[in-house]
Structures are given as structure tokens and as C-alpha cells.
Design an enzyme around this catalytic site. Structure first.
Site, PDB file in Angstrom:
ATOM      1  N   ASN A   9      39.125  46.978  42.152  1.00  0.00           N
ATOM      2  CA  ASN A   9      37.980  47.844  42.443  1.00  0.00           C
ATOM      3  C   ASN A   9      38.295  48.608  43.727  1.00  0.00           C
ATOM      4  O   ASN A   9      38.271  48.039  44.813  1.00  0.00           O
ATOM      5  CB  ASN A   9      36.727  46.962  42.606  1.00  0.00           C
ATOM      6  N   LYS A  11      36.600  50.894  45.125  1.00  0.00           N
ATOM      7  CA  LYS A  11      35.401  51.321  45.878  1.00  0.00           C
ATOM      8  C   LYS A  11      35.542  52.804  46.253  1.00  0.00           C
ATOM      9  O   LYS A  11      36.133  53.563  45.488  1.00  0.00           O
ATOM     10  CB  LYS A  11      35.195  50.424  47.102  1.00  0.00           C
ATOM     11  N   HIS A  95      27.347  45.513  41.283  1.00  0.00           N
ATOM     12  CA  HIS A  95      28.166  45.086  42.427  1.00  0.00           C
ATOM     13  C   HIS A  95      27.262  44.869  43.634  1.00  0.00           C
ATOM     14  O   HIS A  95      26.286  45.591  43.823  1.00  0.00           O
ATOM     15  CB  HIS A  95      29.233  46.138  42.733  1.00  0.00           C
ATOM     16  N   GLU A  97      27.494  45.675  46.605  1.00  0.00           N
ATOM     17  CA  GLU A  97      27.270  46.860  47.445  1.00  0.00           C
ATOM     18  C   GLU A  97      26.212  47.770  46.817  1.00  0.00           C
ATOM     19  O   GLU A  97      25.446  48.433  47.526  1.00  0.00           O
ATOM     20  CB  GLU A  97      28.606  47.592  47.669  1.00  0.00           C
ATOM     21  N   GLU A 167      30.831  37.017  42.477  1.00  0.00           N
ATOM     22  CA  GLU A 167      31.301  37.503  43.771  1.00  0.00           C
ATOM     23  C   GLU A 167      30.326  37.085  44.863  1.00  0.00           C
ATOM     24  O   GLU A 167      29.326  37.775  45.108  1.00  0.00           O
ATOM     25  CB  GLU A 167      31.405  39.036  43.751  1.00  0.00           C
ATOM     26  N   GLY A 173      35.129  41.409  51.218  1.00  0.00           N
ATOM     27  CA  GLY A 173      35.614  42.218  52.326  1.00  0.00           C
ATOM     28  C   GLY A 173      35.619  41.491  53.664  1.00  0.00           C
ATOM     29  O   GLY A 173      35.780  42.108  54.711  1.00  0.00           O
ATOM     30  N   SER A 213      37.682  38.650  48.586  1.00  0.00           N
ATOM     31  CA  SER A 213      38.880  38.392  49.397  1.00  0.00           C
ATOM     32  C   SER A 213      40.015  37.722  48.610  1.00  0.00           C
ATOM     33  O   SER A 213      40.704  36.848  49.127  1.00  0.00           O
ATOM     34  CB  SER A 213      38.521  37.589  50.651  1.00  0.00           C
TER      35      SER A 213
HETATM   36  P1  PGA Z   1      37.323  42.298  48.419  1.00  0.00           P
HETATM   37  O1  PGA Z   1      36.204  42.952  47.445  1.00  0.00           O
HETATM   38  O2  PGA Z   1      38.443  41.844  47.521  1.00  0.00           O
HETATM   39  O3  PGA Z   1      37.730  43.420  49.332  1.00  0.00           O
HETATM   40  O4  PGA Z   1      36.669  41.161  49.103  1.00  0.00           O
HETATM   41  C1  PGA Z   1      35.901  42.411  46.192  1.00  0.00           C
HETATM   42  C2  PGA Z   1      34.858  43.239  45.503  1.00  0.00           C
HETATM   43  O5  PGA Z   1      33.962  43.762  46.165  1.00  0.00           O
HETATM   44  O6  PGA Z   1      34.896  43.382  44.259  1.00  0.00           O
END
Ligand code: PGA
Length: 250
Positions: A9, A11, A95, A97, A167, A173, A213
Site C-alpha cells: 500500500n 498510500k 483503512h 487512515e 491492522e 507506520g 510495520s
Molecule cells: P506500515 O503501514 O507498513 O507503514 O506500518 C501498513 C498499512 O497502513 O497498511
């Protein structure tokens, strides 16, 4: 048997030019991978060219969101039909976010799911608890609410291509990965929820990804858990070499 699925992803990263550079090296790096599914989710503006450049490879394309309608007065939104035309197979929905920064509700996510399924696209439904919810011992309750709210009213046939991504918000992140045991505990519970909704047999076929992560260093341990069927990778998917290492976990 659930086929492992590793999705990147991106983003809000990468221009069209950067997407072209990435794909040029990535498709060579993963050319021999056959026993697992590889998915890339670039931003909307790069989907069409990515679809073009990935044609003839095993790498599939995902969008990072989709509206529920085919078209209409929805400024700033993208319809499932438009995504399909770009060569998209999967759509990430809900997601964290989208939920936490842009205020998407369980009801909106359910409607988006309906649009995606109606267009014949495959949803990757994201769920996960915040740190506050985990510390309050409410993780399973939150997962239960999110799964039920998103999937209510759909038939098993509607959901035949469903993918779920667990998640934990505190792991996204942050560099703080859930332990393989934490991922397994949450994901086996999600499979139980799915079994309650659509039967045990169907639940056994749904792939449940872990996200938060994921890196080349922790993917193998995560994948060794019985209910971890793949990964949704953010930051570590932005570099083609790093993401290829994750894809090729042993
Ligand atoms: P990350 O994000 O691997 O940077 O932690 C995962 C995601 O948001 O799908």
C-alpha cells in the site's frame, strides 16, 4: 488452501514517473514468484499506467479506496467502474487512515464494500484497534463491531473474494509490529467471527492479512502463524528491493 497474498500500500506516495521506475525494477525482482499472490496499491493517478506496465505479469493492482456509486455528484471520489477500467483487481477499504483522519464510518465502509462487490472487484477490508482500545482490553470487541458492521447483509456469494486485513492502528507506520502471537490471537478471532457470519467452511477460505510495520525481518515469523495468510505493507513497500524481499519471505 489459502494462497498467501502480499500487498503493498503506497498510500500518498509516488508520481507517475516514480511509479514507472519502481515497476521496471520490481517486475524483474518478482518474476519467478509463483506460489503467492502479489498486489500493488499505487495512488489513483498512477493506477492506469501501473496497470499498463504490469500487464502480462502476475502482479495485480489494488486501489486504496472506492466510492459506492458508478458515477454521480461526489466531488473528489472515484467509482469502482473507473478503477476497473484501469485494470484494478482489489480495493482496500476502511483503512485506519480513512477511518481516523478522514472520518469514514462503519456505515460508509459497508456502502463502499457494496459498490466494490457490485462492480466485481475484490475488497480488502481493513480492521484494527487503537492503542487506547487495546490497553482497555477492548480489542476483540472492536474487531467484532467492525467486521459485523461491514459485512452485515451480504451473502456468502457476495463475499466469495473477500480479503480481511487486521491492522492494529498502533502498529501502522510506527515501527512497532504486533508480535506473531498478538497477530494470531486477533486473526483467529476474526476467522471465528467470519464463521459465525457465513459458516466455518467459507471462513476457512477467507484470507486474513496482517498489516502494521511489516518488514523483511519480521515477515517470516508473522507468516508462520496459522491464521496469518499474508501482509498489507505500507512503508516497506515503497522500495522495490525491500518489498521484493518481503514478497519472497521464506
Ligand atoms: P506500515 O503501514 O507498513 O507503514 O506500518 C501498513 C498499512 O497502513 O497498511
Amino acid at each position: 488452501m489459502r494462497r498467501p497474498l502480499i500487498a503493498g500500500n503506497w498510500k500518498m506516495h509516488k508520481t507517475v514517473r516514480e511509479t514507472l521506475e519502481y515497476i521496471k525494477s520490481f517486475r524483474e525482482l518478482v518474476r519467478d514468484v509463483e506460489d503467492r499472490e502479489i498486489v500493488l496499491a499505487p495512488p489513483f493517478t498512477a493506477l492506469w499506467i501501473a496497470g499498463h506496465e504490469l500487464a502480462g505479469t502476475a502482479v495485480r493492482l489494488a486501489a486504496q479506496n472506492a466510492h459506492w456509486a458508478e458515477s454521480g455528484a461526489f466531488t473528489g471520489e472515484i467509482s469502482p467502474l473507473m478503477l476497473k477500467e484501469c485494470g484494478v483487481t482489489y480495493v482496500i477499504l476502511g483503512h485506519s487512515e480513512r477511518r481516523h483522519i478522514f472520518g469514514e464510518t462503519d456505515e460508509m465502509i459497508r456502502k463502499r464494500l457494496e459498490g466494490v462487490i457490485g462492480a466485481g472487484l475484490r475488497p480488502i477490508l481493513c480492521i484494527g484497534e487503537t492503542l487506547e482500545e487495546r490497553e482497555a482490553g477492548r480489542t476483540l470487541e472492536v474487531l467484532g463491531r467492525q467486521v459485523q458492521a461491514a459485512l452485515q447483509g451480504f451473502t456468502r456469494e457476495d463475499l466469495r473474494d473477500l480479503v480481511v486485513a487486521y491492522e492494529p492502528v498502533w502498529a501502522i507506520g510506527t515501527g512497532k509490529t504486533a508480535t506473531p502471537e498478538q497477530a494470531q490471537e486477533a486473526q483467529s478471532y476474526v476467522r471465528k467471527l467470519l464463521a459465525d457470519l457465513g459458516g466455518k467452511e467459507w471462513a476457512q477460505e477467507v484470507r486474513i492479512l496482517y498489516g502494521g510495520s511489516v518488514k523483511p525481518e519480521n515477515i517470516s515469523d508473522l507468516m508462520s502463524q496459522p491464521d496469518v495468510d499474508g501482509a498489507l505493507v505500507g512503508g516497506a513497500s515503497l522500495n522495490p528491493e525491500t518489498f521484493a524481499k518481503i514478497v519472497k519471505y521464506a
